[in-house]
Scaffold this motif. Structure first.
Motif, PDB file in Angstrom:
ATOM      1  N   UNK A 159       0.957  -0.960  -0.164  1.00 12.44           N
ATOM      2  CA  UNK A 159      -0.391   0.072   0.530  1.00 12.44           C
ATOM      3  C   UNK A 159       1.055   1.152  -0.429  1.00 12.44           C
ATOM      4  N   UNK A 160       1.507   1.009   0.924  1.00 10.49           N
ATOM      5  CA  UNK A 160       3.091   2.399   0.743  1.00 10.49           C
ATOM      6  C   UNK A 160       3.465   2.633  -0.285  1.00 10.49           C
ATOM      7  N   UNK A 161       4.096   2.093  -0.971  1.00 10.17           N
ATOM      8  CA  UNK A 161       4.690   1.197  -2.327  1.00 10.17           C
ATOM      9  C   UNK A 161       3.127   2.220  -3.557  1.00 10.17           C
ATOM     10  N   UNK A 162       2.162   1.524  -3.451  1.00 12.10           N
ATOM     11  CA  UNK A 162       1.809   2.489  -4.510  1.00 12.10           C
ATOM     12  C   UNK A 162       1.390   4.023  -4.002  1.00 12.10           C
ATOM     13  N   UNK A 163       1.194   4.368  -2.659  1.00 10.09           N
ATOM     14  CA  UNK A 163       0.930   5.918  -2.371  1.00 10.09           C
ATOM     15  C   UNK A 163       2.779   6.103  -3.155  1.00 10.09           C
ATOM     16  N   UNK A 164       3.821   6.236  -2.523  1.00 12.85           N
ATOM     17  CA  UNK A 164       4.812   6.506  -3.280  1.00 12.85           C
ATOM     18  C   UNK A 164       5.077   6.812  -4.676  1.00 12.85           C
ATOM     19  N   UNK A 165       4.275   5.519  -5.522  1.00 11.99           N
ATOM     20  CA  UNK A 165       4.714   6.044  -6.446  1.00 11.99           C
ATOM     21  C   UNK A 165       3.550   6.470  -7.470  1.00 11.99           C
ATOM     22  N   UNK A 166       2.646   6.553  -6.812  1.00 12.21           N
ATOM     23  CA  UNK A 166       1.170   7.544  -7.364  1.00 12.21           C
ATOM     24  C   UNK A 166       1.492   8.875  -6.754  1.00 12.21           C
ATOM     25  N   UNK A 167       2.561   9.172  -6.088  1.00 11.67           N
ATOM     26  CA  UNK A 167       3.075  10.666  -5.823  1.00 11.67           C
ATOM     27  C   UNK A 167       3.583  10.910  -6.202  1.00 11.67           C
ATOM     28  N   UNK A 168       4.775  10.237  -6.957  1.00 13.41           N
ATOM     29  CA  UNK A 168       6.260  10.457  -7.780  1.00 13.41           C
ATOM     30  C   UNK A 168       5.024  10.682  -9.437  1.00 13.41           C
ATOM     31  N   UNK A 169       4.582   9.942  -9.962  1.00 13.67           N
ATOM     32  CA  UNK A 169       3.855  10.064 -10.872  1.00 13.67           C
ATOM     33  C   UNK A 169       3.512  11.912 -11.441  1.00 13.67           C
ATOM     34  N   UNK A 170       2.589  12.326  -9.851  1.00 19.20           N
ATOM     35  CA  UNK A 170       1.840  13.651  -9.814  1.00 19.20           C
ATOM     36  C   UNK A 170       3.022  14.476  -9.958  1.00 19.20           C
ATOM     37  N   UNK A 171       4.019  14.259  -9.182  1.00 19.55           N
ATOM     38  CA  UNK A 171       5.101  15.309  -9.187  1.00 19.55           C
ATOM     39  C   UNK A 171       5.618  14.911 -10.909  1.00 19.55           C
ATOM     40  N   UNK A 172       6.079  14.444 -10.965  1.00 25.67           N
ATOM     41  CA  UNK A 172       6.674  13.666 -12.288  1.00 25.67           C
ATOM     42  C   UNK A 172       5.864  14.860 -13.896  1.00 25.67           C
ATOM     43  N   UNK A 173       5.200  13.827 -13.802  1.00 23.55           N
ATOM     44  CA  UNK A 173       4.013  15.497 -14.253  1.00 23.55           C
ATOM     45  C   UNK A 173       3.333  16.698 -14.337  1.00 23.55           C
ATOM     46  N   UNK A 174       3.358  16.539 -13.094  1.00 21.24           N
ATOM     47  CA  UNK A 174       3.580  18.007 -12.825  1.00 21.24           C
ATOM     48  C   UNK A 174       4.345  19.124 -13.166  1.00 21.24           C
ATOM     49  N   UNK A 175       5.628  18.675 -12.426  1.00 20.49           N
ATOM     50  CA  UNK A 175       7.237  19.279 -12.860  1.00 20.49           C
ATOM     51  C   UNK A 175       7.741  19.660 -14.340  1.00 20.49           C
ATOM     52  N   UNK A 176       7.328  18.151 -15.448  1.00 22.41           N
ATOM     53  CA  UNK A 176       6.872  17.990 -16.647  1.00 22.41           C
ATOM     54  C   UNK A 176       6.329  19.143 -16.903  1.00 22.41           C
ATOM     55  N   UNK A 177       4.836  19.369 -17.100  1.00 22.07           N
ATOM     56  CA  UNK A 177       4.279  20.991 -17.080  1.00 22.07           C
ATOM     57  C   UNK A 177       4.604  22.191 -16.878  1.00 22.07           C
ATOM     58  N   UNK A 178       4.909  22.017 -15.829  1.00 17.32           N
ATOM     59  CA  UNK A 178       5.614  23.286 -15.260  1.00 17.32           C
ATOM     60  C   UNK A 178       6.719  23.726 -15.846  1.00 17.32           C
ATOM     61  N   UNK A 179       7.521  23.111 -16.459  1.00 13.87           N
ATOM     62  CA  UNK A 179       8.837  23.184 -17.177  1.00 13.87           C
ATOM     63  C   UNK A 179       8.580  23.352 -18.984  1.00 13.87           C
ATOM     64  N   UNK A 180       7.463  22.812 -19.198  1.00 13.28           N
ATOM     65  CA  UNK A 180       7.149  22.799 -20.438  1.00 13.28           C
ATOM     66  C   UNK A 180       6.049  24.132 -20.940  1.00 13.28           C
TER      67      UNK A 180
END
Length: 176
Positions: free
Chosen positions: A40-61
């Motif tokens: 469960x914690x791994x799922x939470x961590x990976x989901x958080x990483x995806x949200x952060x990754x997409x957010x950072x890429x979009x903000x940079x773009x």
């Protein structure tokens, strides 16, 4: 307080709320993940990483932020990663979950937080020595996967998201 600081505080509180609601602050959930019993914690961590990754890429773009990469230093990664992993496995808490646990009133997080502060102080006090030794082992400079391969950042995002979804599917089949 600046707008950036207020935004950071609001998003930090929201993330802490999500950590609490997702059960990531509970030591037993952290340890069960490290023992490969409950992901469960791994799922939470990976989901958080995806949200952060997409957010950072979009903000940079869109030019809202400029990406700045830390140097890839093998010595720092090996020793820092080992210290982080040992501390996490012994205490069942990482830096974020230790602060969230204290916010929940779990006093067992206090020694972890004190340890983080002492570790930061020791790092600051020994930085000149570390710079000449551990931090000089192998430094590749500021690199990124897109910069190294020449592929666009969104390709790595798509691959990471796809791999994460496959991992989630596998974990569900295994009942983890």
């Amino acid at each position: 307080m600046s707008a950036a600081q207020i935004l950071g505080l609001v998003t930090g509180i929201f993330f802490g709320f999500c950590l609490q609601r997702g059960g990531a602050l509970r030591v037993e959930n952290q340890l069960n993940m490290l023992l490969l019993k409950d992901m469960t914690v791994l799922r939470f961590m990976l989901s958080s990483i995806i949200v952060g990754m997409v957010g950072i890429i979009l903000l940079a773009q869109f030019g809202v932020i400029t990406l700045s990469y830390k140097p890839m230093n093998v010595g720092a990664i090996l020793i820092g990663g080992a210290l982080f992993g040992v501390g996490w496995s012994i205490t069942g808490l990482c830096p974020g979950t230790s602060l969230g646990s204290l916010g929940e009133g779990r006093l067992h997080a206090l020694p972890v937080i004190v340890g983080m502060l002492v570790g930061a102080m020791l790092f600051a006090r020994t930085y000149d020595f570390l710079k000449e030794t551990v931090l000089a082992w192998k430094n590749y400079g500021s690199i990124s996967l897109p910069g190294t391969t020449g592929l666009p950042a969104f390709v790595f995002v798509v691959v990471f998201v796809g791999g994460t979804l496959l991992l989630f599917r596998f974990l569900n089949k295994k009942g983890l």
